[in-house]
Design a protein around this motif. Structure first.
Motif, PDB file in Angstrom:
ATOM      1  N   LEU A   1       0.846  -1.186   0.000  1.00 51.53           N
ATOM      2  CA  LEU A   1       0.000   0.000   0.000  1.00 51.53           C
ATOM      3  C   LEU A   1       0.884   1.240   0.000  1.00 51.53           C
ATOM      4  O   LEU A   1       1.823   1.322   0.789  1.00 51.53           O
ATOM      5  N   THR A   2       0.578   2.185  -0.881  1.00 49.66           N
ATOM      6  CA  THR A   2       1.294   3.463  -0.830  1.00 49.66           C
ATOM      7  C   THR A   2       0.723   4.273   0.335  1.00 49.66           C
ATOM      8  O   THR A   2      -0.353   3.957   0.850  1.00 49.66           O
ATOM      9  N   PRO A   3       1.426   5.324   0.743  1.00 49.55           N
ATOM     10  CA  PRO A   3       0.880   6.179   1.816  1.00 49.55           C
ATOM     11  C   PRO A   3      -0.509   6.727   1.468  1.00 49.55           C
ATOM     12  O   PRO A   3      -1.313   7.008   2.351  1.00 49.55           O
ATOM     13  N   ASP A   4      -0.799   6.839   0.164  1.00 49.15           N
ATOM     14  CA  ASP A   4      -2.127   7.304  -0.253  1.00 49.15           C
ATOM     15  C   ASP A   4      -3.163   6.192  -0.262  1.00 49.15           C
ATOM     16  O   ASP A   4      -4.308   6.404  -0.677  1.00 49.15           O
ATOM     17  N   GLY A   5      -2.754   4.995   0.138  1.00 49.95           N
ATOM     18  CA  GLY A   5      -3.704   3.898   0.195  1.00 49.95           C
ATOM     19  C   GLY A   5      -3.995   3.267  -1.147  1.00 49.95           C
ATOM     20  O   GLY A   5      -5.060   2.682  -1.351  1.00 49.95           O
ATOM     21  N   GLU A   6      -3.031   3.367  -2.074  1.00 46.85           N
ATOM     22  CA  GLU A   6      -3.213   2.716  -3.375  1.00 46.85           C
ATOM     23  C   GLU A   6      -2.246   1.543  -3.487  1.00 46.85           C
ATOM     24  O   GLU A   6      -1.265   1.484  -2.761  1.00 46.85           O
ATOM     25  N   VAL A   7      -2.517   0.663  -4.447  1.00 43.01           N
ATOM     26  CA  VAL A   7      -1.559  -0.395  -4.761  1.00 43.01           C
ATOM     27  C   VAL A   7      -1.206  -0.266  -6.236  1.00 43.01           C
ATOM     28  O   VAL A   7      -2.067  -0.424  -7.111  1.00 43.01           O
ATOM     29  N   LEU A   8       0.049   0.067  -6.493  1.00 41.05           N
ATOM     30  CA  LEU A   8       0.516   0.239  -7.871  1.00 41.05           C
ATOM     31  C   LEU A   8       1.275  -1.023  -8.258  1.00 41.05           C
ATOM     32  O   LEU A   8       2.283  -1.366  -7.626  1.00 41.05           O
ATOM     33  N   ASP A   9       0.771  -1.717  -9.255  1.00 41.09           N
ATOM     34  CA  ASP A   9       1.368  -3.006  -9.624  1.00 41.09           C
ATOM     35  C   ASP A   9       1.578  -3.098 -11.137  1.00 41.09           C
ATOM     36  O   ASP A   9       0.970  -3.930 -11.802  1.00 41.09           O
ATOM     37  N   PRO A  10       2.480  -2.239 -11.655  1.00 42.68           N
ATOM     38  CA  PRO A  10       2.727  -2.265 -13.101  1.00 42.68           C
ATOM     39  C   PRO A  10       3.207  -3.635 -13.594  1.00 42.68           C
ATOM     40  O   PRO A  10       2.950  -3.995 -14.748  1.00 42.68           O
ATOM     41  N   GLU A  11       3.896  -4.408 -12.738  1.00 46.26           N
ATOM     42  CA  GLU A  11       4.376  -5.739 -13.172  1.00 46.26           C
ATOM     43  C   GLU A  11       3.191  -6.646 -13.488  1.00 46.26           C
ATOM     44  O   GLU A  11       3.225  -7.432 -14.428  1.00 46.26           O
TER      45      GLU A  11
END
Ligand code: GBH
Length: 484
Positions: free
Chosen positions: A393-403
């Motif tokens: 989780l990013t501090p903004d509460g997102e999950v960035l999963d480009p892979e």
């Protein structure tokens, strides 16, 4: 002068189904609710040392209580189909006797919720959670288990046949037989090569019994399938010894199922490779192969990574221990390849996922193409494909999963190409809707398009979930890198 044109969008045939998949023990939790009894996975996960960090499916993603929220999530993601499994011990706690209405009611509610949302339910009868009591009576190595499965299929069809139109008998019987009874990295954790082969036959027979029960109980428009984790087996070289290693793994990894299921019976080379372990004449009774070959309407294929093999170098003393170690599916001193324990497994080249599985979409293209060519007229469906990565989780509460987006993009492109060249693939199910109990890896591996914050059970769609929603809505593959 050259102009760079944007690539034409890869559009799928009309009616192509975009879905996501889960399995009962991996998401439901509520293991003691409504009269459910333990399955082999309850027992296994509560046996110290079997599952990473002592994790179990006791709570999992609490889907049993949160299924409404989860179906709403599916709607938000534009899913057109949802592949889930029925928990045998929730419906028939001991694997015998009458059905538990409380168990059936859960699936009636789930399916009604899906239908209301316009999402097609795809029900799998068995995704690895054998009632413990049947294991105590011999489990899959015992023929009686196949008969019990036929009776269970009948109960499920009677209760849900008015609502569910697409049925799958078994998920990945290779795993049930060879990881469950061979290497022992899956429940019930037995390490008996002969038992694993007997289990494979009885799983095939169970499928056959289930097909006949389902055909009798279901309306004429229902469709029946089975899902296999077919290994895309590649030899490390064209050396005859390496080619023979690949033939052996294809036999005990694939053709032990596709042979009898698709009407060809058990292959001669498989019988020869394993003749020292089982008496095939006694194991396969007259009529079994015909029962197993009952026609199916669709074949489900699960694909994650290709399988690269070689023969041990000449003169090398290779123990089954070494071969099993090379198999990235889990550490075991025992091989999941009865009769071919000496074959060496190599990690294919390229990037890997968090499972250490090589990322190679050409394996999916080759697999579909080969199965389609060998079985003209048999519709196919990709019932699982996906990847675990270190999602945070990013501090903004997102999950960035480009892979994961790149993985899905590449594999969907492979599916598209196979279809364009003539393969009849009816749909694609991402594994998995949610992060969940990843079997012997517990909660350490996240395959979900939706992140689960286990302490709060909050669901947070990852960037890949939004990407996949665009694909589902447009029936086409969006660019892996969204502009902007
Ligand atoms: C599927 O199993 C299951 O159906 C699903 O429940 C599970 O959560 C999901 O995949 C992810 O694991 O072992 O190194 O040779 C997949 C099992 C995975 C077994 C790939 C064969 C080949 C790599 N398969 N594996 S290796």
């Amino acid at each position: 002068m050259t102009t760079v044109l944007p690539a034409a969008p890869l559009v799928f045939p009309a009616g192509f189904r975009w879905g996501a998949a889960t399995a009962a023990y991996q998401i439901e939790g509520a293991v003691a609710v409504g009269g459910r009894a333990p399955s082999i996975w309850d027992t296994f996960s509560h046996t110290p040392g079997k599952v990473h960090a002592g994790d179990s499916g006791d709570v999992a993603t609490d889907h049993y209580h949160r299924y409404r929220e989860d179906v709403a999530l599916m709607s938000e993601l534009g899913l057109q189909a949802y592949r889930f499994s029925l928990s045998w011990p929730r419906i028939q706690p001991t694997g015998r006797g009458p059905a538990l209405e409380a168990g059936l009611d859960f699936y009636r509610r789930l399916v009604d919720e899906l239908l209301t949302a316009g999402i097609e339910p795809v029900a799998t009868l068995y995704h690895w959670d054998l009632p413990q009591e049947l294991e105590d009576l011999g489990g899959w190595p015992a023929r009686e288990t196949a008969e019990r499965f036929g009776a269970y299929a009948q109960l499920a069809a009677d209760a849900l046949g008015d609502r569910v139109k697409l049925w799958t008998t078994l998920n990945e019987p290779w795993c049930s037989a060879f990881l469950g009874y061979g290497s022992g990295v899956h429940a019930p954790g037995r390490t008996d090569p002969a038992g694993a082969l007997r289990a494979a036959h009885h799983l095939n027979l169970a499928h056959g019994r289930a097909v006949s029960a389902l055909r009798a109980a279901l309306p004429a428009d229902a469709r029946i399938s089975v899902t296999l984790n077919l290994h895309q087996v590649r030899a490390r070289s064209t050396d005859p010894a390496d080619l023979d290693a690949a033939r052996r793994i294809d036999a005990v990894g694939n053709r032990v199922f596709t042979g009898p299921l698709l009407g060809g019976g058990y292959p001669e080379d498989l019988r020869a490779d394993t003749a020292h372990l089982v008496d095939w004449q006694a194991l396969v009774r007259p009529g079994d192969e015909a029962a197993i070959a009952a026609p199916i309407d669709l074949l489900g294929i699960n694909y994650y990574t290709p399988t690269l093999v070689s023969a041990p170098p000449e003169g090398a003393h290779h123990s089954p221990r070494d071969a099993a170690r090379d198999d990235a599916h889990g550490a075991s001193d025992h091989s999941p390849w009865p009769g071919s324990e000496h074959v060496l497994f190599h990690r294919p080249p390229g990037e890997v996922t968090a499972m250490n599985w090589a990322i190679d979409p050409s394996g999916l293209y080759d697999l579909i193409t080969e199965v389609a060519r060998a079985n003209p007229g048999l519709p196919l469906m990709i019932t699982e494909n996906g990847a675990a990565f270190e999602d945070t989780l990013t501090p903004d509460g997102e999950v960035l999963d480009p892979e994961r987006i790149a993985y899905l993009h590449a594999h969907l492109t492979a599916v598209h190409r196979a279809i364009a060249e003539g393969a009849d693939v009816r749909g694609y199910f991402l594994w998995s809707l949610l992060d969940n109990f990843e079997w012997s890896y517990g909660y350490a591996k996240r395959f979900g398009a939706v992140y689960v914050d286990y302490p709060t059970q909050r669901r947070i769609p990852k960037a890949s979930a939004h990407w996949y929603a665009t694909a589902a809505r447009s029936n086409a593959i969006p660019p892996a890198h969204q502009p902007g």
